[in-house]
Design an enzyme around this catalytic site. Sequence first.
Site, short mmCIF file in Angstrom:
data_model
loop_
_atom_site.label_atom_id
_atom_site.label_comp_id
_atom_site.label_asym_id
_atom_site.label_seq_id
_atom_site.Cartn_x
_atom_site.Cartn_y
_atom_site.Cartn_z
N HIS A 67 70.74 53.16 8.63
CA HIS A 67 70.27 53.71 7.35
C HIS A 67 69.79 55.14 7.49
CE1 HIS A 67 65.84 53.07 7.89
NE2 HIS A 67 66.17 51.95 8.50
N ASP A 119 63.43 55.12 13.58
CA ASP A 119 63.77 54.35 12.38
C ASP A 119 64.24 55.28 11.27
OD1 ASP A 119 64.07 52.38 10.50
OD2 ASP A 119 61.93 52.06 10.20
N GLU A 128 67.32 51.88 2.59
CA GLU A 128 66.96 50.61 3.24
C GLU A 128 65.47 50.37 3.13
OE1 GLU A 128 65.53 47.87 6.26
OE2 GLU A 128 65.01 49.98 6.08
N HIS A 183 57.31 53.54 11.31
CA HIS A 183 56.71 53.84 10.00
C HIS A 183 55.40 54.63 10.10
CE1 HIS A 183 58.98 50.28 7.87
NE2 HIS A 183 59.79 51.11 8.51
ZN ZN Z 1 61.83 51.05 8.51
ZN ZN Z 2 64.95 50.78 9.68
#
Ligand code: ZN
Ligand code: ZN
Length: 494
Positions: A291, A303, A337, A436
């Site tokens: 993503h 991420d 996502e 995150h």
């Molecule tokens: Zn994430």
């Molecule tokens: Zn992710």
Amino acid sequence: MPASTFVLSASLALLSGAAPAAKPAAAPSKPAATVKASAPAYPQAVAEKLIGPALTEGHAYARLAELTDGIGPRLSGSEGAEAAVQWALRSFKADGVKAWTEPVKVPRWVRGEERGEVLASARTRGHPLSLLALGDSPPTPPEGLTAEVVEVTSVEQLAALGDSVKGKIVFFNHTMTVAADYGRFAGLRGRGPAAAAKAGAVGALVRSLATASLRTPHTGSTRFEDGAPKIPAASIATEDADLLHRMLAGGPVRVKVVLGSSSLPDADSSNVIAEIRGREKPQEIVLIGAHLDSWDVGTGAHDDGAGVVMVMEAARLLAKLPQAPRRTVRVVLFMNEENGLRGARAYAEAHAAELPRHVAAMEMDAGGGRPVAVSLRAGAGGQDLVRPWLPPLVALGAANFSAREAGGADLSPMGPARVPFFGVEVDSSRYFDVHHTHADTLDKVDPQDLARSTAAVAWVTYALAEMPGTLVRPEPPAQPGPPAAAPQPKVSGH
Ligand code: ZN
Ligand code: ZN
């Protein structure tokens, strides 16, 4: 041990400390001539052409620097997300890979001012809270929200409290210590605030889903149903969760929270899709995805920048092969996502007629760690079909099948069409240290680990697109529907 394993082991050993300019082709020559037993089921020369450059050229890491240091955070609907779309298109073009965008309407949530504190009382002079609003959280009133805190460790425990949480701030505490705990506790962040709102609470604080903390809060999405009450919700650093827990043991605790977040109208955005057309069975599609969006804090290096550059690099290396693999390889960089899954749903809808011809789909979304295994979600005989193609992964440490099923949030809308899933499982043991957070930045990604996972992705993509047979389609998922409602058998990044 096949000769190729020796070649690749040697390459790995020789090249792991070598300069990026080193040429893998200069390593041992003509291994096929020395093979004593029967020839391997796969073309060794291709394995070397994919794995060698992935390990030595540093191309994926350089791309990750462009995406993270150059573009930065990429929350859906933001200028960063759109810049990432344009960057991906330019990069595929530079690699000689045909690419295009497909439209996705995305939610647009914007973080504002945010702060919180434990208010002074007879027992304390007060403490600031290290917090991050959760995605989709409404704002507090401008002057903030002040209320007593009630601690719970599950949505069930919240339900048992009934009316007693009315007018209070519900604090969701948990005991996550290792990456494998993520699936067990992510529901507290995803569903807890909505449940607290329905019970009459005025706010929610969620202990960060973290495996390490230097008082770093971890954001993430929370979900409120349309028409149901919404309350301001934030994650707090694990240290602050521990502080609240200690203080609540001694009596009532009051907290003040100020969140200035806002939800703007849906924005126009895109999935980025690229393709290498198969030479024999172009109608059969092997999908590899990641993503493109990230949270608005940090730069989404693990991420999911790492996943993005792995699949882009796989496509670049596949496009350089003298001949394309038998089947079509399609790269999908999904948008949204993190806080909506709109890109995944848009892809599954727009390509619904093609899903029966998707012979495998893989999403890389668990960080840039080293590869440790491959995984499958397919019908009977999947492992037997794939196993003869695994020897090139031996030197990478990933030539074994994981006990976990393959999957991925962006693949979930393809589940009802029974698309077989494949995965390269990476070491995620440190992923949730920075997941995150403001700390998910390029420096957290080890270039060699990223290179090894990239090599593994490139090889398995080729294998799935070239092997004589295809995976048997799995049974439909037990609980079709939104992925949040489904059990999470693996450590999936999100
Ligand atoms: Zn994430
Ligand atoms: Zn992710």
